[in-house]
Each structure stands twice: as C-alpha cells, then as structure tokens.
Write a protein that holds these residues in place. Structure first.
Motif, mmCIF file in Angstrom:
data_model
loop_
_atom_site.group_PDB
_atom_site.id
_atom_site.type_symbol
_atom_site.label_atom_id
_atom_site.label_comp_id
_atom_site.label_asym_id
_atom_site.label_seq_id
_atom_site.Cartn_x
_atom_site.Cartn_y
_atom_site.Cartn_z
ATOM 1 N N LEU A 41 0.983 -1.133 -0.088
ATOM 2 C CA LEU A 41 0.218 0.099 0.145
ATOM 3 C C LEU A 41 0.852 1.204 0.162
ATOM 4 O O LEU A 41 0.435 2.111 -0.713
ATOM 5 N N VAL A 42 1.822 1.252 0.913
ATOM 6 C CA VAL A 42 2.738 2.342 0.933
ATOM 7 C C VAL A 42 3.507 2.559 -0.363
ATOM 8 O O VAL A 42 3.766 3.687 -0.877
ATOM 9 N N LEU A 43 4.196 1.619 -0.889
ATOM 10 C CA LEU A 43 4.860 1.602 -2.297
ATOM 11 C C LEU A 43 3.955 2.031 -3.465
ATOM 12 O O LEU A 43 4.100 2.943 -4.132
ATOM 13 N N GLY A 44 2.630 1.584 -3.204
ATOM 14 C CA GLY A 44 1.549 1.897 -4.223
ATOM 15 C C GLY A 44 1.288 3.794 -4.155
ATOM 16 O O GLY A 44 1.081 4.518 -5.322
ATOM 17 N N ILE A 45 1.253 3.757 -3.122
ATOM 18 C CA ILE A 45 0.925 5.424 -2.691
ATOM 19 C C ILE A 45 2.203 6.232 -3.273
ATOM 20 O O ILE A 45 2.123 7.354 -3.965
ATOM 21 N N CYS A 46 3.159 5.873 -2.848
ATOM 22 C CA CYS A 46 4.560 6.526 -3.110
ATOM 23 C C CYS A 46 4.733 6.367 -4.677
ATOM 24 O O CYS A 46 5.382 7.378 -5.132
ATOM 25 N N SER A 47 4.389 5.305 -5.425
ATOM 26 C CA SER A 47 4.810 5.374 -7.071
ATOM 27 C C SER A 47 3.767 6.295 -7.668
ATOM 28 O O SER A 47 4.323 6.931 -8.571
ATOM 29 N N ILE A 48 2.798 6.540 -6.938
ATOM 30 C CA ILE A 48 1.768 7.692 -7.638
ATOM 31 C C ILE A 48 2.218 8.953 -7.352
ATOM 32 O O ILE A 48 2.225 9.805 -8.015
ATOM 33 N N VAL A 49 2.817 9.290 -6.270
ATOM 34 C CA VAL A 49 3.299 10.748 -5.792
ATOM 35 C C VAL A 49 4.599 11.009 -6.291
ATOM 36 O O VAL A 49 4.625 11.994 -6.943
ATOM 37 N N PHE A 50 5.265 9.997 -6.710
ATOM 38 C CA PHE A 50 6.775 10.356 -7.214
ATOM 39 C C PHE A 50 6.592 9.765 -8.712
ATOM 40 O O PHE A 50 7.786 9.658 -9.292
ATOM 41 N N SER A 51 5.570 9.656 -9.345
ATOM 42 C CA SER A 51 5.506 9.200 -10.564
ATOM 43 C C SER A 51 6.093 10.213 -11.829
ATOM 44 O O SER A 51 6.282 9.914 -12.754
ATOM 45 N N CYS A 52 6.300 11.709 -11.061
ATOM 46 C CA CYS A 52 6.674 12.594 -12.147
ATOM 47 C C CYS A 52 8.313 12.581 -11.963
ATOM 48 O O CYS A 52 8.821 13.442 -12.678
ATOM 49 N N PHE A 53 8.764 11.600 -11.171
ATOM 50 C CA PHE A 53 10.265 11.399 -11.159
ATOM 51 C C PHE A 53 10.493 10.033 -11.714
ATOM 52 O O PHE A 53 9.325 9.214 -11.766
ATOM 53 N N PHE A 54 11.514 9.571 -12.161
ATOM 54 C CA PHE A 54 11.858 8.151 -12.399
ATOM 55 C C PHE A 54 11.568 7.179 -11.119
ATOM 56 O O PHE A 54 11.513 5.915 -11.430
ATOM 57 N N VAL A 55 11.569 7.704 -10.033
ATOM 58 C CA VAL A 55 11.343 6.936 -8.889
ATOM 59 C C VAL A 55 10.127 6.181 -8.731
ATOM 60 O O VAL A 55 10.081 5.211 -8.460
ATOM 61 N N GLY A 56 8.833 6.730 -9.144
ATOM 62 C CA GLY A 56 7.794 6.317 -9.112
ATOM 63 C C GLY A 56 7.635 4.967 -10.154
ATOM 64 O O GLY A 56 6.905 3.912 -9.700
ATOM 65 N N LEU A 57 8.383 5.166 -11.171
ATOM 66 C CA LEU A 57 8.569 3.624 -11.904
ATOM 67 C C LEU A 57 9.228 2.412 -11.123
ATOM 68 O O LEU A 57 8.509 1.484 -11.049
ATOM 69 N N VAL A 58 10.106 2.789 -10.568
ATOM 70 C CA VAL A 58 10.649 1.793 -9.648
ATOM 71 C C VAL A 58 9.987 1.215 -8.537
ATOM 72 O O VAL A 58 10.080 0.071 -8.105
ATOM 73 N N LEU A 59 9.376 2.306 -7.719
ATOM 74 C CA LEU A 59 8.354 2.033 -6.770
ATOM 75 C C LEU A 59 7.185 0.922 -7.007
ATOM 76 O O LEU A 59 7.149 0.147 -6.450
ATOM 77 N N GLY A 60 6.762 1.457 -8.106
ATOM 78 C CA GLY A 60 5.580 0.779 -8.731
ATOM 79 C C GLY A 60 5.914 -0.516 -9.228
ATOM 80 O O GLY A 60 5.131 -1.695 -8.599
ATOM 81 N N ILE A 61 7.104 -0.960 -9.580
ATOM 82 C CA ILE A 61 7.458 -2.277 -10.142
ATOM 83 C C ILE A 61 7.780 -3.144 -8.806
ATOM 84 O O ILE A 61 7.305 -4.296 -8.650
ATOM 85 N N ILE A 62 8.437 -2.557 -7.785
ATOM 86 C CA ILE A 62 8.747 -3.040 -6.598
ATOM 87 C C ILE A 62 7.403 -3.520 -6.037
ATOM 88 O O ILE A 62 7.293 -4.461 -5.329
ATOM 89 N N GLY A 63 6.522 -2.713 -5.838
ATOM 90 C CA GLY A 63 4.976 -2.752 -5.346
ATOM 91 C C GLY A 63 4.485 -4.202 -6.049
ATOM 92 O O GLY A 63 3.811 -4.895 -5.179
ATOM 93 N N LEU A 64 4.644 -4.022 -7.197
ATOM 94 C CA LEU A 64 4.021 -5.148 -8.059
ATOM 95 C C LEU A 64 4.533 -6.648 -7.915
ATOM 96 O O LEU A 64 3.963 -7.465 -7.532
ATOM 97 N N VAL A 65 5.830 -6.461 -7.756
ATOM 98 C CA VAL A 65 6.726 -7.849 -7.398
ATOM 99 C C VAL A 65 6.489 -8.310 -5.869
ATOM 100 O O VAL A 65 6.201 -9.408 -5.764
ATOM 101 N N ILE A 66 6.237 -7.341 -4.983
ATOM 102 C CA ILE A 66 6.113 -7.744 -3.670
ATOM 103 C C ILE A 66 4.762 -8.280 -3.391
ATOM 104 O O ILE A 66 4.345 -9.249 -2.498
ATOM 105 N N ALA A 67 3.741 -7.668 -4.145
ATOM 106 C CA ALA A 67 2.426 -8.154 -4.050
ATOM 107 C C ALA A 67 1.823 -9.436 -4.495
ATOM 108 O O ALA A 67 0.807 -9.948 -4.356
#
Length: 128
Positions: A41-67
C-alpha cells in the motif's frame, strides 16, 4: 407474578446466549494479516506521488513484485487471511504508478531525442 416474569427473562437471556454460542464453530482460527499488505500500500501510494520522477516507476515495479506472493496466498485460502483490501488497493496503485512513471519516462526519452535532433541540426547548420 413479577417473580415468574423475572425468571422467564433470566432463562431467555441464558438460552439466547447459549444459542448464539452454538452457531459459532468450535475451532475458528483467527485471521492473520496478509504479509506485506501495508508495504504494498505504501509503495503504491509513493509510486503515484513520485511518478513525475523516475522513482515512481521503480517503486511501482517493486510494489507489483512484492504483492504477487500475498495475492497468491489469499487466492488459495481466503478464509485464513485478512487485509486483502489494502493489498489490492496497493496493487492497483502500483499499476497506476508504474503506468504514469512509464509515460513520464517515454516523455523524457522523446524530449531528449527532439533536443538532440535540434542541437545536431544547429551544429550541422553552423558548420556550413
């Protein structure tokens, strides 16, 4: 007469409590929280918040793998686990954050190509 009414109400309350305990199964294991549900949940929220940087892409992928593992665990035995709603919300937000981060990355790749082409044409124009 009041004595009999009080005895009947007493018997009724005892019977009601005993009947309600009969409907409960003898062994009902406590539901445990799905592992990493809050993390996803935290990674999903952070991936949306930081999607305007390249960090959002990485956090989203990590969230998908962990889920992936907790989702599989829940689908096998849904009666044993609790917290699927937060896991699912984090999973969906990770998908959205990954998509937004991917679009942002594509945007910057196109931007760099346009600037590179423009600067190369200017450099070529100035040499002649």
């Amino acid at each position: 007469m009041d004595f009999f009414i009080s005895i009947i109400t007493f018997i009724f309350t005892i019977t009601k409590s005993k009947l309600s305990s009969l409907y409960k199964p003898c062994f009902m294991p406590d539901k445990q929280m799905l592992p990493n549900a809050t993390t996803v949940l935290v990674l999903g929220i952070c991936s949306i918040v930081f999607s305007c940087f390249f960090v959002g892409l990485v956090l989203g992928i990590i969230g998908l793998v962990i889920a992936s593992k907790p989702r599989k665990m829940y689908k096998e035995t849904p009666d044993l686990y609790d917290g699927y709603s937060s896991l699912n919300a984090g999973y969906i937000m990770s998908i959205i954050g990954t998509a937004l981060g991917g679009l942002y990355t594509i945007y910057w790749i196109i931007w760099v190509v346009i600037l590179g082409t423009a600067s190369a044409s200017l450099w070529h124009f100035n040499n002649y």
